[in-house]
Motif scaffolding. Structure first.
Motif, PDB file in Angstrom:
ATOM      1  N   ARG A  26       0.824  -1.203   0.000  1.00 29.72           N
ATOM      2  CA  ARG A  26       0.000   0.000   0.000  1.00 29.72           C
ATOM      3  C   ARG A  26       0.862   1.259   0.000  1.00 29.72           C
ATOM      4  NH1 ARG A  26      -4.782  -1.538   4.367  1.00 29.72           N
ATOM      5  NH2 ARG A  26      -6.369  -2.135   2.838  1.00 29.72           N
ATOM      6  N   ARG A  27       1.927   1.224   0.788  1.00 30.51           N
ATOM      7  CA  ARG A  27       2.819   2.387   0.837  1.00 30.51           C
ATOM      8  C   ARG A  27       3.413   2.668  -0.547  1.00 30.51           C
ATOM      9  NH1 ARG A  27       7.860   4.016   1.024  1.00 30.51           N
ATOM     10  NH2 ARG A  27       8.696   1.916   0.648  1.00 30.51           N
ATOM     11  N   LEU A  28       3.657   1.602  -1.289  1.00 31.45           N
ATOM     12  CA  LEU A  28       4.209   1.744  -2.627  1.00 31.45           C
ATOM     13  C   LEU A  28       3.147   2.080  -3.670  1.00 31.45           C
ATOM     14  CD1 LEU A  28       6.623  -1.332  -2.554  1.00 31.45           C
ATOM     15  CD2 LEU A  28       7.290   1.078  -2.468  1.00 31.45           C
ATOM     16  N   GLY A  29       1.873   2.060  -3.238  1.00 33.24           N
ATOM     17  CA  GLY A  29       0.783   2.356  -4.166  1.00 33.24           C
ATOM     18  C   GLY A  29       0.488   1.236  -5.132  1.00 33.24           C
ATOM     19  N   SER A  30       0.819   0.004  -4.752  1.00 36.31           N
ATOM     20  CA  SER A  30       0.593  -1.124  -5.650  1.00 36.31           C
ATOM     21  C   SER A  30      -0.889  -1.469  -5.745  1.00 36.31           C
ATOM     22  CB  SER A  30       1.364  -2.359  -5.162  1.00 36.31           C
ATOM     23  OG  SER A  30       1.026  -3.492  -5.939  1.00 36.31           O
ATOM     24  N   PRO A  31      -1.416  -1.635  -6.961  1.00 31.09           N
ATOM     25  CA  PRO A  31      -2.823  -2.027  -7.112  1.00 31.09           C
ATOM     26  C   PRO A  31      -3.087  -3.428  -6.562  1.00 31.09           C
ATOM     27  CG  PRO A  31      -1.671  -2.119  -9.220  1.00 31.09           C
ATOM     28  CD  PRO A  31      -0.753  -1.444  -8.264  1.00 31.09           C
ATOM     29  N   LEU A  32      -2.034  -4.193  -6.348  1.00 37.81           N
ATOM     30  CA  LEU A  32      -2.212  -5.527  -5.779  1.00 37.81           C
ATOM     31  C   LEU A  32      -2.737  -5.445  -4.353  1.00 37.81           C
ATOM     32  CD1 LEU A  32       1.013  -7.342  -7.037  1.00 37.81           C
ATOM     33  CD2 LEU A  32      -1.304  -7.550  -7.945  1.00 37.81           C
ATOM     34  N   THR A  34      -4.259  -2.297  -3.133  1.00 35.86           N
ATOM     35  CA  THR A  34      -5.318  -1.291  -3.026  1.00 35.86           C
ATOM     36  C   THR A  34      -6.634  -1.739  -3.645  1.00 35.86           C
ATOM     37  OG1 THR A  34      -4.538  -0.233  -5.068  1.00 35.86           O
ATOM     38  CG2 THR A  34      -3.639   0.595  -2.980  1.00 35.86           C
ATOM     39  N   ARG A  35      -6.576  -2.779  -4.480  1.00 35.94           N
ATOM     40  CA  ARG A  35      -7.807  -3.302  -5.088  1.00 35.94           C
ATOM     41  C   ARG A  35      -8.170  -4.612  -4.417  1.00 35.94           C
ATOM     42  NH1 ARG A  35      -7.342  -3.151 -11.530  1.00 35.94           N
ATOM     43  NH2 ARG A  35      -9.004  -4.648 -11.134  1.00 35.94           N
ATOM     44  N   ASP A  36      -9.393  -4.716  -3.926  1.00 36.25           N
ATOM     45  CA  ASP A  36      -9.792  -5.887  -3.148  1.00 36.25           C
ATOM     46  C   ASP A  36      -9.670  -7.196  -3.929  1.00 36.25           C
ATOM     47  OD1 ASP A  36     -10.288  -4.391  -0.913  1.00 36.25           O
ATOM     48  OD2 ASP A  36     -12.446  -4.199  -1.287  1.00 36.25           O
ATOM     49  N   ASP A  37     -10.084  -7.202  -5.206  1.00 36.68           N
ATOM     50  CA  ASP A  37     -10.032  -8.433  -5.968  1.00 36.68           C
ATOM     51  C   ASP A  37      -8.591  -8.906  -6.144  1.00 36.68           C
ATOM     52  OD1 ASP A  37      -9.409  -6.249  -7.583  1.00 36.68           O
ATOM     53  OD2 ASP A  37     -10.243  -7.159  -9.398  1.00 36.68           O
ATOM     54  N   ALA A  38      -7.698  -7.982  -6.468  1.00 38.32           N
ATOM     55  CA  ALA A  38      -6.293  -8.337  -6.657  1.00 38.32           C
ATOM     56  C   ALA A  38      -5.655  -8.742  -5.333  1.00 38.32           C
ATOM     57  CB  ALA A  38      -5.535  -7.164  -7.270  1.00 38.32           C
ATOM     58  N   TRP A  39      -6.032  -8.091  -4.245  1.00 38.95           N
ATOM     59  CA  TRP A  39      -5.426  -8.415  -2.963  1.00 38.95           C
ATOM     60  C   TRP A  39      -5.811  -9.816  -2.500  1.00 38.95           C
ATOM     61  CZ3 TRP A  39      -1.681  -8.361   0.075  1.00 38.95           C
ATOM     62  CH2 TRP A  39      -1.791  -8.785   1.400  1.00 38.95           C
ATOM     63  N   GLN A  40      -7.043 -10.222  -2.722  1.00 36.12           N
ATOM     64  CA  GLN A  40      -7.449 -11.566  -2.321  1.00 36.12           C
ATOM     65  C   GLN A  40      -6.580 -12.613  -3.012  1.00 36.12           C
ATOM     66  OE1 GLN A  40      -9.601 -12.177   0.106  1.00 36.12           O
ATOM     67  NE2 GLN A  40      -9.911  -9.971   0.324  1.00 36.12           N
ATOM     68  N   GLN A  41      -6.314 -12.411  -4.289  1.00 37.62           N
ATOM     69  CA  GLN A  41      -5.463 -13.338  -5.043  1.00 37.62           C
ATOM     70  C   GLN A  41      -4.023 -13.269  -4.556  1.00 37.62           C
ATOM     71  OE1 GLN A  41      -6.310 -11.406  -8.686  1.00 37.62           O
ATOM     72  NE2 GLN A  41      -8.206 -12.516  -9.088  1.00 37.62           N
ATOM     73  N   SER A  87       4.956  -6.389 -13.929  1.00 41.73           N
ATOM     74  CA  SER A  87       6.047  -5.906 -13.079  1.00 41.73           C
ATOM     75  C   SER A  87       5.609  -5.763 -11.626  1.00 41.73           C
ATOM     76  CB  SER A  87       6.570  -4.562 -13.597  1.00 41.73           C
ATOM     77  OG  SER A  87       5.528  -3.605 -13.646  1.00 41.73           O
ATOM     78  N   GLU A  88       4.308  -5.566 -11.396  1.00 39.40           N
ATOM     79  CA  GLU A  88       3.805  -5.458 -10.022  1.00 39.40           C
ATOM     80  C   GLU A  88       3.981  -6.782  -9.278  1.00 39.40           C
ATOM     81  OE1 GLU A  88       2.774  -2.999  -8.161  1.00 39.40           O
ATOM     82  OE2 GLU A  88       2.949  -1.482  -9.727  1.00 39.40           O
ATOM     83  N   SER A  89       3.794  -7.886  -9.970  1.00 37.35           N
ATOM     84  CA  SER A  89       3.967  -9.199  -9.337  1.00 37.35           C
ATOM     85  C   SER A  89       5.422  -9.446  -8.988  1.00 37.35           C
ATOM     86  CB  SER A  89       3.451 -10.299 -10.266  1.00 37.35           C
ATOM     87  OG  SER A  89       2.065 -10.163 -10.489  1.00 37.35           O
ATOM     88  N   VAL A  90       6.322  -9.015  -9.868  1.00 35.12           N
ATOM     89  CA  VAL A  90       7.753  -9.173  -9.612  1.00 35.12           C
ATOM     90  C   VAL A  90       8.152  -8.347  -8.383  1.00 35.12           C
ATOM     91  CG1 VAL A  90      10.072  -8.830 -10.537  1.00 35.12           C
ATOM     92  CG2 VAL A  90       8.234  -9.620 -12.046  1.00 35.12           C
ATOM     93  N   ARG A  91       7.670  -7.110  -8.320  1.00 34.28           N
ATOM     94  CA  ARG A  91       7.980  -6.261  -7.166  1.00 34.28           C
ATOM     95  C   ARG A  91       7.379  -6.832  -5.893  1.00 34.28           C
ATOM     96  NH1 ARG A  91       6.405   0.131  -6.687  1.00 34.28           N
ATOM     97  NH2 ARG A  91       4.300  -0.708  -6.969  1.00 34.28           N
TER      98      ARG A  91
END
Length: 246
Positions: A26-32, A34-41, A87-91
């Motif tokens: 979240r601090r990095l602003g990653s949609p992984l 901040t978005r509920d659907d992506a975070w669950q995964q 790239s978000e997954s790699v980070r």
């Protein structure tokens, strides 16, 4: 203390690891995060990675989880529809590893002094292996989902009949296929996968773990790929198979 106790320490710390993981994303602003659907995964993958590290610590070998590759591949394809770059997954993998540091150190501290460094290295190696496998399949799924649909091939042209004045005239303007392209087309799917792993810098041992095959099988696939491509080294393989994309 036993390896079982160290493994249990990792399992007990899972909730704290996941919380630290999401906080940093979240601090990095990653949609992984901040978005509920992506975070669950994302959370599901992270929990399983920690569990596999714990089992490896306890048993001496990574857990064999059915369907990990297929799930990761489908998830990679889903990232395209979510408009989340790969790239978000790699980070995120690096962020998760940082979130695990305190728990990994605590697990190692439960072992005799002479074994602590080895235990930390084992956790690190397992983490890199299991996340690498997921990232590889996720990137494959992402690339497949973004690959343009191949155009419908043009109908074959019937060669012109021979004449009394000489050999048959060429039909169309095409020429003989590029020998390098033909060689690449002759590679099997497994040979392509292993060459892609070579491109990532993986050793034969790491490749064998990723695909759950023996090192001897990896060497055999590489030998066959090299023979088809007319080369004899890893560097030549990268230049020939990926040079134009680098």
């Amino acid at each position: 203390m036993s390896r079982q106790a160290a493994a249990q320490h990792l399992r007990t710390a899972t909730s704290a690891i996941i919380e630290a993981y999401r906080t940093e994303l979240r601090r990095l602003g990653s949609p992984l995060a901040t978005r509920d659907d992506a975070w669950q995964q994302c959370r599901y993958q992270a929990q399983n990675i920690v569990a596999e590290c714990a089992q490896s610590l306890e048993t001496g070998r990574p857990a064999e989880v059915t369907g990990v590759g297929e799930y990761s591949r489908l998830l990679g394809a889903h990232r395209v529809t979510q408009q989340i770059p790969v790239s978000e997954s790699v980070r995120a993998a690096e962020v998760l590893w940082q979130a695990m540091q305190e728990a990994a150190t605590g697990a190692a501290a439960l072992m005799p002094a002479g074994e602590r460094h080895a235990v930390q290295q084992e956790i690190s190696t397992t983490f890199r292996t299991v996340t690498g496998r997921r990232l590889y399949q996720g990137i494959r799924g992402y690339e497949e989902a973004t690959r343009p649909t191949a155009p419908t091939p043009a109908p074959a042209t019937v060669p012109a009949p021979a004449s009394a004045d000489g050999p048959p005239r060429p039909s169309g303007t095409g020429s003989q296929a590029d020998p390098d392209a033909q060689a690449l087309e002759s590679l099997t799917l497994r040979e392509r996968e292993i060459l892609a792993a070579v491109r990532e810098g993986l050793t034969n041992r790491q490749i064998s773990r990723r695909f759950e095959i023996t090192e001897a099988t990896v060497k055999r696939h590489l030998h066959n790929a090299y023979r088809k491509l007319g080369i004899n080294s890893r560097v030549q393989a990268l230049n020939k198979t990926f040079g134009e994309k680098s």
